[in-house]
Design a protein around this motif. Structure first.
Motif, mmCIF file in Angstrom:
data_model
loop_
_atom_site.group_PDB
_atom_site.id
_atom_site.type_symbol
_atom_site.label_atom_id
_atom_site.label_comp_id
_atom_site.label_asym_id
_atom_site.label_seq_id
_atom_site.Cartn_x
_atom_site.Cartn_y
_atom_site.Cartn_z
ATOM 1 N N VAL A 6 -54.412 -0.432 -18.026
ATOM 2 C CA VAL A 6 -54.294 -1.795 -18.538
ATOM 3 C C VAL A 6 -52.840 -2.116 -18.825
ATOM 4 O O VAL A 6 -52.322 -3.139 -18.415
ATOM 5 C CB VAL A 6 -55.166 -1.967 -19.797
ATOM 6 N N ASP A 7 -52.187 -1.236 -19.571
ATOM 7 C CA ASP A 7 -50.767 -1.385 -19.842
ATOM 8 C C ASP A 7 -50.223 -0.063 -20.373
ATOM 9 O O ASP A 7 -50.957 0.903 -20.506
ATOM 10 C CB ASP A 7 -50.483 -2.533 -20.811
ATOM 11 N N ALA A 8 -48.960 -0.033 -20.701
ATOM 12 C CA ALA A 8 -48.327 1.195 -21.169
ATOM 13 C C ALA A 8 -48.054 1.154 -22.665
ATOM 14 O O ALA A 8 -47.147 1.823 -23.148
ATOM 15 C CB ALA A 8 -47.035 1.411 -20.403
ATOM 16 N N THR A 9 -48.837 0.396 -23.403
ATOM 17 C CA THR A 9 -48.599 0.229 -24.833
ATOM 18 C C THR A 9 -48.623 1.559 -25.572
ATOM 19 O O THR A 9 -47.764 1.830 -26.407
ATOM 20 C CB THR A 9 -49.633 -0.738 -25.443
ATOM 21 N N GLY A 10 -49.605 2.406 -25.280
ATOM 22 C CA GLY A 10 -49.704 3.694 -25.964
ATOM 23 C C GLY A 10 -48.510 4.586 -25.684
ATOM 24 O O GLY A 10 -47.944 5.182 -26.596
ATOM 25 N N LEU A 11 -48.124 4.670 -24.433
ATOM 26 C CA LEU A 11 -46.962 5.475 -24.060
ATOM 27 C C LEU A 11 -45.702 4.912 -24.714
ATOM 28 O O LEU A 11 -44.876 5.654 -25.232
ATOM 29 C CB LEU A 11 -46.806 5.510 -22.545
ATOM 30 N N ARG A 12 -45.580 3.612 -24.713
ATOM 31 C CA ARG A 12 -44.415 2.970 -25.332
ATOM 32 C C ARG A 12 -44.355 3.266 -26.823
ATOM 33 O O ARG A 12 -43.293 3.484 -27.389
ATOM 34 C CB ARG A 12 -44.481 1.469 -25.079
ATOM 35 N N ARG A 13 -45.535 3.312 -27.473
ATOM 36 C CA ARG A 13 -45.588 3.595 -28.901
ATOM 37 C C ARG A 13 -45.139 5.032 -29.183
ATOM 38 O O ARG A 13 -44.461 5.293 -30.166
ATOM 39 C CB ARG A 13 -47.011 3.380 -29.422
ATOM 40 N N VAL A 14 -45.507 5.967 -28.315
ATOM 41 C CA VAL A 14 -45.133 7.370 -28.505
ATOM 42 C C VAL A 14 -43.661 7.588 -28.165
ATOM 43 O O VAL A 14 -42.914 8.179 -28.937
ATOM 44 C CB VAL A 14 -46.018 8.298 -27.638
ATOM 45 N N VAL A 15 -43.236 7.118 -27.019
ATOM 46 C CA VAL A 15 -41.878 7.371 -26.541
ATOM 47 C C VAL A 15 -40.868 6.427 -27.181
ATOM 48 O O VAL A 15 -39.747 6.815 -27.475
ATOM 49 C CB VAL A 15 -41.821 7.265 -24.996
ATOM 50 N N GLY A 16 -41.245 5.203 -27.415
ATOM 51 C CA GLY A 16 -40.321 4.223 -27.992
ATOM 52 C C GLY A 16 -39.402 3.638 -26.941
ATOM 53 O O GLY A 16 -39.547 3.886 -25.744
ATOM 54 N N THR A 17 -38.447 2.870 -27.408
ATOM 55 C CA THR A 17 -37.503 2.225 -26.495
ATOM 56 C C THR A 17 -36.065 2.605 -26.812
ATOM 57 O O THR A 17 -35.133 2.030 -26.256
ATOM 58 C CB THR A 17 -37.650 0.695 -26.576
ATOM 59 N N ASP A 18 -35.876 3.575 -27.695
ATOM 60 C CA ASP A 18 -34.524 3.970 -28.086
ATOM 61 C C ASP A 18 -33.707 4.526 -26.931
ATOM 62 O O ASP A 18 -32.492 4.389 -26.906
ATOM 63 C CB ASP A 18 -34.573 5.022 -29.201
ATOM 64 N N LEU A 19 -34.365 5.171 -25.987
ATOM 65 C CA LEU A 19 -33.649 5.843 -24.913
ATOM 66 C C LEU A 19 -32.985 4.864 -23.940
ATOM 67 O O LEU A 19 -32.027 5.222 -23.259
ATOM 68 C CB LEU A 19 -34.621 6.748 -24.148
ATOM 69 N N ILE A 20 -33.453 3.641 -23.919
ATOM 70 C CA ILE A 20 -32.894 2.646 -22.996
ATOM 71 C C ILE A 20 -31.403 2.467 -23.270
ATOM 72 O O ILE A 20 -30.995 2.160 -24.380
ATOM 73 C CB ILE A 20 -33.633 1.301 -23.128
ATOM 74 N N GLY A 21 -30.610 2.709 -22.270
ATOM 75 C CA GLY A 21 -29.168 2.528 -22.370
ATOM 76 C C GLY A 21 -28.410 3.731 -22.911
ATOM 77 O O GLY A 21 -27.191 3.748 -22.874
ATOM 78 N N ALA A 22 -29.107 4.744 -23.415
ATOM 79 C CA ALA A 22 -28.418 5.928 -23.944
ATOM 80 C C ALA A 22 -27.916 6.785 -22.783
ATOM 81 O O ALA A 22 -28.630 7.012 -21.826
ATOM 82 C CB ALA A 22 -29.366 6.738 -24.818
ATOM 83 N N ARG A 23 -26.660 7.228 -22.913
ATOM 84 C CA ARG A 23 -26.083 8.066 -21.863
ATOM 85 C C ARG A 23 -25.720 9.448 -22.374
ATOM 86 O O ARG A 23 -25.264 10.282 -21.626
ATOM 87 C CB ARG A 23 -24.838 7.391 -21.293
ATOM 88 N N GLY A 24 -25.881 9.675 -23.663
ATOM 89 C CA GLY A 24 -25.542 10.973 -24.234
ATOM 90 C C GLY A 24 -24.050 11.149 -24.454
ATOM 91 O O GLY A 24 -23.583 12.253 -24.682
ATOM 92 N N ALA A 25 -23.285 10.070 -24.378
ATOM 93 C CA ALA A 25 -21.837 10.162 -24.482
ATOM 94 C C ALA A 25 -21.325 10.012 -25.910
ATOM 95 O O ALA A 25 -20.196 10.390 -26.200
ATOM 96 C CB ALA A 25 -21.186 9.099 -23.594
ATOM 97 N N THR A 26 -22.130 9.479 -26.801
ATOM 98 C CA THR A 26 -21.678 9.228 -28.167
ATOM 99 C C THR A 26 -22.701 9.766 -29.162
ATOM 100 O O THR A 26 -23.835 10.101 -28.798
ATOM 101 C CB THR A 26 -21.522 7.713 -28.420
#
Length: 82
Positions: free
Chosen positions: A29-49
Motif C-alpha cells: 500500500v505504501d512505505a509508511t511503516g518502513l519510513r517510521r522505522v528508518v526515518g528520513t534523517d539519512l537523506i542528504g547525509a554524506r558522513g563528512a561532518t
C-alpha cells in the motif's frame, strides 16, 4: 572513509528492505511503516561532518529499535563512536 562505508551499508540495507517489501502476492500500500522505522534523517547525509554522523546514528537507532538489525549489528555500529 569509515563513515562513508557506513552510509553505503545503510543505503544498501534500505534498498534491500524496500525491494523485499515489494515482493509478495499483494502490492504494498505504501512505505509508511518502513519510513517510521528508518526515518528520513539519512537523506542528504554524506558522513563528512559531525551533523551527518548524527543523522546516520539516528537512522541506526531506528533500525535497531525496529528489529531490522540484530543486537550484534547494533553494537558494531556503536563501536566506531568509542
Amino acid at each position: 572513509m569509515k563513515q562513508a562505508t557506513r552510509l553505503m551499508a545503510l543505503a544498501a540495507l534500505m534498498i534491500g528492505a524496500s525491494t523485499a517489501a515489494g515482493c509478495g502476492t499483494s502490492a504494498p500500500v505504501d512505505a509508511t511503516g518502513l519510513r517510521r522505522v528508518v526515518g528520513t534523517d539519512l537523506i542528504g547525509a554524506r558522513g563528512a561532518t559531525a551533523a551527518d554522523q548524527r543523522k546516520i546514528d539516528r537512522t541506526a537507532v531506528g533500525l535497531c529499535a525496529g528489529g531490522v538489525w540484530s543486537k550484534d549489528e547494533c553494537e558494531r555500529h556503536g563501536e566506531g563512536a568509542r
